[in-house]
Design a protein around this motif. Sequence first.
Motif, PDB file in Angstrom:
ATOM      1  N   ALA A 143       4.153  11.264  -9.444  1.00  0.00           N
ATOM      2  CA  ALA A 143       5.590  11.337  -9.168  1.00  0.00           C
ATOM      3  C   ALA A 143       5.953  10.470  -7.970  1.00  0.00           C
ATOM      4  O   ALA A 143       6.972   9.779  -7.978  1.00  0.00           O
ATOM      5  CB  ALA A 143       5.984  12.789  -8.924  1.00  0.00           C
ATOM      6  N   LEU A 144       5.078  10.470  -6.937  1.00  0.00           N
ATOM      7  CA  LEU A 144       5.357   9.654  -5.748  1.00  0.00           C
ATOM      8  C   LEU A 144       5.309   8.166  -6.093  1.00  0.00           C
ATOM      9  O   LEU A 144       6.182   7.393  -5.701  1.00  0.00           O
ATOM     10  CB  LEU A 144       4.323   9.963  -4.654  1.00  0.00           C
ATOM     11  CG  LEU A 144       4.421  11.343  -4.013  1.00  0.00           C
ATOM     12  CD1 LEU A 144       3.282  11.545  -3.035  1.00  0.00           C
ATOM     13  CD2 LEU A 144       5.759  11.479  -3.303  1.00  0.00           C
ATOM     14  N   VAL A 145       4.258   7.761  -6.845  1.00  0.00           N
ATOM     15  CA  VAL A 145       4.132   6.349  -7.207  1.00  0.00           C
ATOM     16  C   VAL A 145       5.301   5.944  -8.095  1.00  0.00           C
ATOM     17  O   VAL A 145       5.868   4.861  -7.949  1.00  0.00           O
ATOM     18  CB  VAL A 145       2.798   6.082  -7.936  1.00  0.00           C
ATOM     19  CG1 VAL A 145       2.709   4.629  -8.364  1.00  0.00           C
ATOM     20  CG2 VAL A 145       1.624   6.420  -7.044  1.00  0.00           C
ATOM     21  N   GLU A 146       5.664   6.844  -8.981  1.00  0.00           N
ATOM     22  CA  GLU A 146       6.751   6.544  -9.906  1.00  0.00           C
ATOM     23  C   GLU A 146       8.041   6.274  -9.152  1.00  0.00           C
ATOM     24  O   GLU A 146       8.760   5.317  -9.446  1.00  0.00           O
ATOM     25  CB  GLU A 146       6.921   7.751 -10.817  1.00  0.00           C
ATOM     26  CG  GLU A 146       7.274   7.407 -12.224  1.00  0.00           C
ATOM     27  CD  GLU A 146       7.383   8.684 -13.019  1.00  0.00           C
ATOM     28  OE1 GLU A 146       6.316   9.193 -13.406  1.00  0.00           O
ATOM     29  OE2 GLU A 146       8.498   9.169 -13.203  1.00  0.00           O
ATOM     30  N   ALA A 147       8.301   7.130  -8.163  1.00  0.00           N
ATOM     31  CA  ALA A 147       9.532   6.965  -7.385  1.00  0.00           C
ATOM     32  C   ALA A 147       9.518   5.623  -6.661  1.00  0.00           C
ATOM     33  O   ALA A 147      10.524   4.901  -6.633  1.00  0.00           O
ATOM     34  CB  ALA A 147       9.669   8.107  -6.387  1.00  0.00           C
ATOM     35  N   ALA A 148       8.350   5.274  -6.103  1.00  0.00           N
ATOM     36  CA  ALA A 148       8.260   4.006  -5.375  1.00  0.00           C
ATOM     37  C   ALA A 148       8.335   2.828  -6.335  1.00  0.00           C
ATOM     38  O   ALA A 148       8.968   1.812  -6.053  1.00  0.00           O
ATOM     39  CB  ALA A 148       6.954   3.960  -4.589  1.00  0.00           C
ATOM     40  N   LEU A 176       0.833  -1.203   0.000  1.00  0.00           N
ATOM     41  CA  LEU A 176       0.000   0.000   0.000  1.00  0.00           C
ATOM     42  C   LEU A 176       0.870   1.256   0.000  1.00  0.00           C
ATOM     43  O   LEU A 176       0.571   2.233  -0.688  1.00  0.00           O
ATOM     44  CB  LEU A 176      -0.918   0.014   1.211  1.00  0.00           C
ATOM     45  CG  LEU A 176      -2.129  -0.924   1.137  1.00  0.00           C
ATOM     46  CD1 LEU A 176      -2.849  -0.971   2.461  1.00  0.00           C
ATOM     47  CD2 LEU A 176      -3.080  -0.472   0.036  1.00  0.00           C
ATOM     48  N   ALA A 177       1.973   1.207   0.751  1.00  0.00           N
ATOM     49  CA  ALA A 177       2.862   2.362   0.798  1.00  0.00           C
ATOM     50  C   ALA A 177       3.447   2.597  -0.581  1.00  0.00           C
ATOM     51  O   ALA A 177       3.523   3.727  -1.074  1.00  0.00           O
ATOM     52  CB  ALA A 177       3.969   2.114   1.812  1.00  0.00           C
ATOM     53  N   LEU A 178       3.839   1.509  -1.218  1.00  0.00           N
ATOM     54  CA  LEU A 178       4.451   1.630  -2.524  1.00  0.00           C
ATOM     55  C   LEU A 178       3.512   2.251  -3.547  1.00  0.00           C
ATOM     56  O   LEU A 178       3.902   3.061  -4.367  1.00  0.00           O
ATOM     57  CB  LEU A 178       4.836   0.235  -2.970  1.00  0.00           C
ATOM     58  CG  LEU A 178       5.744   0.242  -4.157  1.00  0.00           C
ATOM     59  CD1 LEU A 178       6.804  -0.775  -3.944  1.00  0.00           C
ATOM     60  CD2 LEU A 178       4.968  -0.002  -5.396  1.00  0.00           C
ATOM     61  N   ALA A 179       2.252   1.838  -3.471  1.00  0.00           N
ATOM     62  CA  ALA A 179       1.287   2.347  -4.456  1.00  0.00           C
ATOM     63  C   ALA A 179       0.678   3.670  -4.002  1.00  0.00           C
ATOM     64  O   ALA A 179      -0.255   4.153  -4.627  1.00  0.00           O
ATOM     65  CB  ALA A 179       0.206   1.304  -4.682  1.00  0.00           C
ATOM     66  N   GLN A 180       1.216   4.248  -2.934  1.00  0.00           N
ATOM     67  CA  GLN A 180       0.678   5.504  -2.391  1.00  0.00           C
ATOM     68  C   GLN A 180      -0.817   5.334  -2.108  1.00  0.00           C
ATOM     69  O   GLN A 180      -1.609   6.219  -2.401  1.00  0.00           O
ATOM     70  CB  GLN A 180       0.888   6.655  -3.384  1.00  0.00           C
ATOM     71  CG  GLN A 180       2.342   6.988  -3.602  1.00  0.00           C
ATOM     72  CD  GLN A 180       2.969   7.618  -2.381  1.00  0.00           C
ATOM     73  OE1 GLN A 180       2.377   8.467  -1.746  1.00  0.00           O
ATOM     74  NE2 GLN A 180       4.150   7.176  -2.013  1.00  0.00           N
ATOM     75  N   ALA A 181      -1.181   4.176  -1.591  1.00  0.00           N
ATOM     76  CA  ALA A 181      -2.599   3.882  -1.384  1.00  0.00           C
ATOM     77  C   ALA A 181      -2.921   3.812   0.097  1.00  0.00           C
ATOM     78  O   ALA A 181      -3.815   3.082   0.522  1.00  0.00           O
ATOM     79  CB  ALA A 181      -2.967   2.568  -2.075  1.00  0.00           C
TER      80      ALA A 181
END
Length: 338
Positions: free
Chosen positions: A255-260, A193-198
Amino acid sequence: MVLVAGAAAAARGALTIGELVAFVSLQLMLIWPVQSLGWIIANGQEAATAADRIQEVLDTPPQIVDAPDALALPREAVVGRLRFERVSFRYPGASAPVLREIDLTIEPGETVALVGATGCGKSTLLSLVPRLHEVTGGRITLDGHDLRDLRLDSLRRLVGMAFEEPTLFSMSVRENLTLGRPDAGDDEVRAALALAQAEFAYDLPWGLATRVGEQGLSLSGGQRQRLALARAVLGRPALLVLDDPLSALDVHTEALVEAALRRVLRGSTALLVVHRPSTIALADRVALLAGGRITAIGRHSELLATVPAYRALLAADPPSGEPPPAASTPDGWDLVRS
Ligand SMILES: Nc1ncnc2c1ncn2[C@@H]1O[C@H](COP(=O)(O)OP(=O)(O)OP(=O)(O)O)[C@@H](O)[C@H]1O
Ligand SMILES: [Mg+2]
């Protein structure tokens, strides 16, 4: 009428008061069943039709099944070299093939982005990897094993996928995430969930136990997309196939999801469909799909410099040889276009 005729008959002495009362109350008791009979019959017919449909689906024999001596590949044993060898695909009943003799090798850990005009077969190509469709020519291999020689359950455990239109089932967020990995622990779910900004999922009324999907809470397109992405990356699959995974996100979240995502992609072999130049930065190489074939493959900057069709697709530049669009006076639309 019953009351009037009954009262008159009782006055004449043809009927006792008791008989009249009994008749009226029996009649009242009968009205409801007679009325509801019509409703019950209509409902029953609807249910019978629905049951027929369910039976039809359940009775359809799957066409994509395990080969008799199919093998299961454990995750640890997978290096992750995915090869398309002269792969062709034609939808049943379609007149022309969607994909023709695709040759593509994705090295272990490499990320390849697939770009192409809309309707050129990108999603179709991705769906061949988890064998949602079976190739009609050529073969796809994973570490040298033809995908058709692998067990379906094993293959699908190795492949994490997220589709263009993410489907969430009518169950809790947690169940949706762990569909393919019922054994996933809380830590793994949290990491995905953290990775997907979810992480918004924790703030839903009942947290991860909130029912979503058709009969539950409705989520926005971007929220669904992020949950689907979390589902795909849960447990770090050996192969990731993502169909335009960031299309519904705002620039900041993207951008956040991309970085993760960049961190996850390092550990997996990945094939991504992307439409936006910003997402292409995730990929090591880009493959251009046109007319059912891969017409160019290479690094983004190389393709931009050498392949006019690629430039045209991504930069909205006309391919060289065509005149530039007629200059127009600046108006609101020019701002929007730029
Ligand atoms: N289930 C299907 N049965 C028959 N034809 C299909 C089916 N799904 C897709 N097609 C056809 O195959 C072609 C490729 O479709 P596909 O969904 O792979 O395109 P795409 O490249 O993913 O497009 P987009 O960028 O819009 O997502 C289209 O012409 C489409 O009409
Ligand atoms: Mg598509």
